[in-house]
Design a protein around this motif. Structure first.
Motif, PDB file in Angstrom:
ATOM      1  N   UNK A 154       0.503  -1.222  -0.004  1.00 51.87           N
ATOM      2  CA  UNK A 154       0.061   0.178   0.144  1.00 51.87           C
ATOM      3  C   UNK A 154       0.936   1.714  -0.200  1.00 51.87           C
ATOM      4  N   UNK A 155       0.870   2.337  -0.895  1.00 47.25           N
ATOM      5  CA  UNK A 155       1.506   3.534  -1.006  1.00 47.25           C
ATOM      6  C   UNK A 155       1.657   3.890   0.368  1.00 47.25           C
ATOM      7  N   UNK A 156       2.587   5.125   0.852  1.00 45.28           N
ATOM      8  CA  UNK A 156       1.915   5.491   2.115  1.00 45.28           C
ATOM      9  C   UNK A 156       1.070   7.090   1.364  1.00 45.28           C
ATOM     10  N   UNK A 157      -0.025   7.602   2.436  1.00 43.20           N
ATOM     11  CA  UNK A 157      -0.619   8.745   1.571  1.00 43.20           C
ATOM     12  C   UNK A 157       0.233   9.967   2.229  1.00 43.20           C
ATOM     13  N   UNK A 158      -0.340  10.719   0.955  1.00 43.40           N
ATOM     14  CA  UNK A 158       0.939  11.942   1.174  1.00 43.40           C
ATOM     15  C   UNK A 158       0.101  12.813   1.914  1.00 43.40           C
ATOM     16  N   UNK A 159       0.702  14.459   2.331  1.00 43.52           N
ATOM     17  CA  UNK A 159       0.144  14.787   2.502  1.00 43.52           C
ATOM     18  C   UNK A 159      -0.168  16.111   2.363  1.00 43.52           C
ATOM     19  N   UNK A 160      -1.869  16.933   1.866  1.00 50.22           N
ATOM     20  CA  UNK A 160      -2.205  17.478   1.254  1.00 50.22           C
ATOM     21  C   UNK A 160      -2.345  19.138   1.545  1.00 50.22           C
ATOM     22  N   UNK A 161      -1.745  19.676   0.378  1.00 51.62           N
ATOM     23  CA  UNK A 161      -1.767  21.803   1.446  1.00 51.62           C
ATOM     24  C   UNK A 161      -3.544  22.105   0.683  1.00 51.62           C
ATOM     25  N   UNK A 162      -3.695  23.050   1.313  1.00 54.27           N
ATOM     26  CA  UNK A 162      -5.057  23.742   0.511  1.00 54.27           C
ATOM     27  C   UNK A 162      -3.869  24.531  -0.516  1.00 54.27           C
ATOM     28  N   UNK A 163      -4.758  24.749  -2.239  1.00 48.95           N
ATOM     29  CA  UNK A 163      -3.851  25.671  -3.065  1.00 48.95           C
ATOM     30  C   UNK A 163      -2.310  24.968  -3.503  1.00 48.95           C
ATOM     31  N   UNK A 164      -2.572  23.965  -3.419  1.00 44.99           N
ATOM     32  CA  UNK A 164      -1.193  22.751  -4.421  1.00 44.99           C
ATOM     33  C   UNK A 164      -1.935  21.495  -4.597  1.00 44.99           C
ATOM     34  N   UNK A 165      -0.661  20.693  -5.898  1.00 43.84           N
ATOM     35  CA  UNK A 165      -1.302  19.705  -6.525  1.00 43.84           C
ATOM     36  C   UNK A 165       0.576  19.546  -6.884  1.00 43.84           C
ATOM     37  N   UNK A 166       0.198  18.228  -6.866  1.00 42.58           N
ATOM     38  CA  UNK A 166       1.649  17.876  -7.590  1.00 42.58           C
ATOM     39  C   UNK A 166       1.495  16.938  -8.771  1.00 42.58           C
ATOM     40  N   UNK A 167       2.764  17.924  -9.421  1.00 42.69           N
ATOM     41  CA  UNK A 167       2.692  17.618 -11.064  1.00 42.69           C
ATOM     42  C   UNK A 167       3.390  15.901 -11.189  1.00 42.69           C
ATOM     43  N   UNK A 168       2.466  15.717 -11.801  1.00 40.48           N
ATOM     44  CA  UNK A 168       3.570  14.132 -13.034  1.00 40.48           C
ATOM     45  C   UNK A 168       4.386  14.030 -13.110  1.00 40.48           C
ATOM     46  N   UNK A 169       4.986  14.422 -13.087  1.00 43.23           N
ATOM     47  CA  UNK A 169       7.012  14.828 -12.932  1.00 43.23           C
ATOM     48  C   UNK A 169       7.823  15.136 -11.460  1.00 43.23           C
ATOM     49  N   UNK A 170       6.965  15.221 -10.693  1.00 42.43           N
ATOM     50  CA  UNK A 170       6.850  15.213  -9.023  1.00 42.43           C
ATOM     51  C   UNK A 170       7.632  16.425  -8.464  1.00 42.43           C
ATOM     52  N   UNK A 171       7.237  17.365  -9.683  1.00 45.62           N
ATOM     53  CA  UNK A 171       7.134  18.961  -8.821  1.00 45.62           C
ATOM     54  C   UNK A 171       6.089  19.172  -7.615  1.00 45.62           C
ATOM     55  N   UNK A 172       5.532  20.158  -7.552  1.00 45.56           N
ATOM     56  CA  UNK A 172       4.676  20.447  -6.692  1.00 45.56           C
ATOM     57  C   UNK A 172       3.994  21.781  -7.185  1.00 45.56           C
ATOM     58  N   UNK A 173       2.751  22.366  -7.675  1.00 48.80           N
ATOM     59  CA  UNK A 173       2.456  23.494  -8.020  1.00 48.80           C
ATOM     60  C   UNK A 173       1.355  24.356  -7.192  1.00 48.80           C
ATOM     61  N   UNK A 174       1.367  26.024  -6.848  1.00 48.58           N
ATOM     62  CA  UNK A 174       0.776  26.695  -5.734  1.00 48.58           C
ATOM     63  C   UNK A 174       0.271  27.489  -7.254  1.00 48.58           C
ATOM     64  N   UNK A 175      -1.481  27.639  -6.715  1.00 47.79           N
ATOM     65  CA  UNK A 175      -1.630  28.360  -7.219  1.00 47.79           C
ATOM     66  C   UNK A 175      -3.258  29.167  -6.250  1.00 47.79           C
ATOM     67  N   UNK A 176      -3.705  29.713  -5.975  1.00 48.21           N
ATOM     68  CA  UNK A 176      -4.743  30.715  -5.070  1.00 48.21           C
ATOM     69  C   UNK A 176      -5.915  30.736  -6.154  1.00 48.21           C
TER      70      UNK A 176
END
Length: 77
Positions: A30-52
């Motif tokens: 089972x994969x470990x659950x990742x922490x999610x933050x408001x306005x933050x998305x994980x890109x398919x290549x592993x970086x994180x995008x932030x937007x309001x």
């Protein structure tokens, strides 16, 4: 009677051991659950995008891309 009882116990013990093995292999896969933050998305290549996002105005304010989710969350703050 004793032989039959021993056979039943051996079978029950094997079933329990098999179930324990099954649970440990299932838990390991089972994969470990990742922490999610408001306005933050994980890109398919592993970086994180932030937007309001403002759903009422249907607009977005782009804050950038970051190496970690925590950095992106700080930008959102």
């Amino acid at each position: 009677m004793a032989v039959e009882t021993q056979r039943i116990l051996d079978h029950a013990e094997r079933v329990v051991l098999m179930r324990e093995d099954d649970l440990t292999t299932r838990n390991q896969s089972l994969p470990l659950k990742e922490v999610h933050y408001r306005g933050v998305r994980k890109r398919p290549w592993g970086r994180f995008a932030a937007e309001i996002r403002d759903p009422w105005k249907k607009t977005r304010v782009w804050l950038g891309t970051f190496d970690t989710a925590e950095e992106a969350a700080r930008a959102y703050d």
